[in-house]
Scaffold this motif. Structure first.
Motif, PDB file in Angstrom:
ATOM      1  N   LYS A  94       8.882  14.701  -3.331  1.00  0.00           N
ATOM      2  CA  LYS A  94       9.940  13.706  -3.159  1.00  0.00           C
ATOM      3  C   LYS A  94      10.258  13.541  -1.680  1.00  0.00           C
ATOM      4  N   GLN A  95      10.478  12.277  -1.311  1.00  0.00           N
ATOM      5  CA  GLN A  95      10.886  11.941   0.049  1.00  0.00           C
ATOM      6  C   GLN A  95      12.130  11.055  -0.061  1.00  0.00           C
ATOM      7  N   ARG A  96      13.257  11.561   0.517  1.00  0.00           N
ATOM      8  CA  ARG A  96      14.538  10.862   0.436  1.00  0.00           C
ATOM      9  C   ARG A  96      14.966  10.651  -1.017  1.00  0.00           C
ATOM     10  N   GLY A  97      14.643  11.606  -1.836  1.00  0.00           N
ATOM     11  CA  GLY A  97      15.091  11.581  -3.214  1.00  0.00           C
ATOM     12  C   GLY A  97      14.221  10.778  -4.163  1.00  0.00           C
ATOM     13  N   ARG A  98      13.151  10.193  -3.710  1.00  0.00           N
ATOM     14  CA  ARG A  98      12.295   9.409  -4.630  1.00  0.00           C
ATOM     15  C   ARG A  98      10.893  10.013  -4.659  1.00  0.00           C
ATOM     16  N   PRO A  99      10.222   9.951  -5.814  1.00  0.00           N
ATOM     17  CA  PRO A  99       8.872  10.510  -5.933  1.00  0.00           C
ATOM     18  C   PRO A  99       7.878   9.771  -5.039  1.00  0.00           C
ATOM     19  N   VAL A 100       7.019  10.522  -4.400  1.00  0.00           N
ATOM     20  CA  VAL A 100       5.968   9.940  -3.545  1.00  0.00           C
ATOM     21  C   VAL A 100       4.661  10.665  -3.832  1.00  0.00           C
TER      22      VAL A 100
ATOM     23  N   VAL B 294      -1.335  14.618  -5.541  1.00  0.00           N
ATOM     24  CA  VAL B 294      -0.376  14.691  -6.640  1.00  0.00           C
ATOM     25  C   VAL B 294       0.332  13.349  -6.706  1.00  0.00           C
ATOM     26  N   ASP B 295       0.091  12.591  -7.781  1.00  0.00           N
ATOM     27  CA  ASP B 295       0.650  11.245  -7.911  1.00  0.00           C
ATOM     28  C   ASP B 295       2.145  11.325  -8.230  1.00  0.00           C
ATOM     29  N   LYS B 296       2.783  10.147  -8.276  1.00  0.00           N
ATOM     30  CA  LYS B 296       4.226  10.099  -8.526  1.00  0.00           C
ATOM     31  C   LYS B 296       4.596  10.675  -9.884  1.00  0.00           C
ATOM     32  N   ASP B 297       3.681  10.581 -10.843  1.00  0.00           N
ATOM     33  CA  ASP B 297       3.970  11.105 -12.182  1.00  0.00           C
ATOM     34  C   ASP B 297       3.467  12.538 -12.353  1.00  0.00           C
TER      35      ASP B 297
ATOM     36  N   VAL C 297       0.855  -1.173   0.000  1.00  0.00           N
ATOM     37  CA  VAL C 297       0.000   0.000   0.000  1.00  0.00           C
ATOM     38  C   VAL C 297       0.899   1.233   0.000  1.00  0.00           C
ATOM     39  N   GLU C 298       0.795   1.984  -1.064  1.00  0.00           N
ATOM     40  CA  GLU C 298       1.640   3.165  -1.173  1.00  0.00           C
ATOM     41  C   GLU C 298       1.133   4.247  -0.232  1.00  0.00           C
ATOM     42  N   GLU C 299       2.038   4.764   0.528  1.00  0.00           N
ATOM     43  CA  GLU C 299       1.688   5.792   1.506  1.00  0.00           C
ATOM     44  C   GLU C 299       1.500   7.137   0.818  1.00  0.00           C
ATOM     45  N   ILE C 300       0.502   7.850   1.316  1.00  0.00           N
ATOM     46  CA  ILE C 300       0.257   9.209   0.818  1.00  0.00           C
ATOM     47  C   ILE C 300       0.734  10.175   1.901  1.00  0.00           C
ATOM     48  N   PHE C 301       1.656  10.997   1.567  1.00  0.00           N
ATOM     49  CA  PHE C 301       2.261  11.929   2.531  1.00  0.00           C
ATOM     50  C   PHE C 301       1.519  13.258   2.526  1.00  0.00           C
ATOM     51  N   GLU C 302       1.501  13.873   3.712  1.00  0.00           N
ATOM     52  CA  GLU C 302       0.966  15.221   3.829  1.00  0.00           C
ATOM     53  C   GLU C 302       2.097  16.255   3.705  1.00  0.00           C
ATOM     54  N   ILE C 303       3.225  15.941   4.346  1.00  0.00           N
ATOM     55  CA  ILE C 303       4.392  16.828   4.313  1.00  0.00           C
ATOM     56  C   ILE C 303       5.588  16.005   3.852  1.00  0.00           C
TER      57      ILE C 303
ATOM     58  N   GLU D  20       9.854  16.168   2.125  1.00  0.00           N
ATOM     59  CA  GLU D  20      11.070  16.979   2.090  1.00  0.00           C
ATOM     60  C   GLU D  20      11.056  17.962   0.917  1.00  0.00           C
ATOM     61  N   ASP D  21      10.652  17.497  -0.228  1.00  0.00           N
ATOM     62  CA  ASP D  21      10.573  18.343  -1.425  1.00  0.00           C
ATOM     63  C   ASP D  21       9.117  18.371  -1.882  1.00  0.00           C
TER      64      ASP D  21
END
Length: 215
Positions: A196-202, A159-162, A110-116, A118-119
């Protein structure tokens, strides 16, 4: 002479009739012999009284009560059971247990959806450019114009990864067709820059206000 002849004729006729009458009154029987039948002997044994037959009703069925048989308690078997151990088997022989097969459960990712993040996600060129695009592509609802409705519609989206905007819905609206107009314009929006979180799209969830103001 004729008188006497008639008289004698009458007398003769009378006598002849009298003789006939006497003969009929006293007939002569020949002596008859009677047969002596003797006495008839009857044997009492040959005379059997035949009783009157009567149909008797069938006898009632006999009901046999069940017999309870006491079963004696099971006798304890005192004899010991002998187990033959093969010669090749001794006390030092080690029995290897079969290895347990670990069941690998497939975990649903299950892909996590972040509220806040890093980028944070954003519109290419900045939010000012995004609101300019919204102003050009959104039509003011005619109902809101007639009623003079103004205000801000707060829209939530992911906002999805793409960079695509998904799960668009109004969290606080003003009605009069403004809520539907805000959703429709965001569905047509160009792709955003994903967060982005830790350099990867989220995936990132965001809430933005869209203002409706009569000019």
């Amino acid at each position: 002479m004729s008188k006497y002849s008639i008289l004698f004729g009458a007398i003769g006729l009378s006598l002849s009739m009298l003789v006939v009458l006497v003969a009929l009154e006293f007939p002569s029987y020949d002596e008859q012999k009677l047969m002596d039948l003797g006495s008839l002997d009857f044997d009492d044994e040959e005379m059997v009284d035949i009783p009157v037959t009567q149909q008797q009703p069938p006898p009632p069925p006999k009901v046999t009560a069940p017999v309870i048989v006491e079963v004696p308690d099971e006798e304890e078997i005192e004899d010991e059971i002998e187990i033959e151990i093969p010669e090749e088997f001794d006390e030092e022989t080690v029995i290897e247990e079969a290895p347990e097969v670990e069941e690998v459960e497939e975990e649903e990712v299950v892909e996590e959806i972040f509220e806040i993040v890093e980028d944070p996600a954003g519109f290419p060129g900045g939010m000012g450019k995004f609101y300019k695009w919204v102003g050009k592509n959104m039509k003011y609802p005619s109902q809101a114009k007639r009623m003079g409705v103004e205000g801000k519609v707060y829209v939530q989206f992911v906002v999805d990864k793409d960079g695509t905007l998904t799960d668009i819905k109004v969290v606080r609206g003003i009605g009069a067709g403004c809520d539907e107009a805000a959703i429709n314009v965001l569905k047509k929006a160009p792709k955003w820059k994903p967060g982005k979180q830790r350099g990867r799209p989220v995936k990132q969830r965001m809430v933005l206000p869209i203002s409706f103001k009569l000019g």
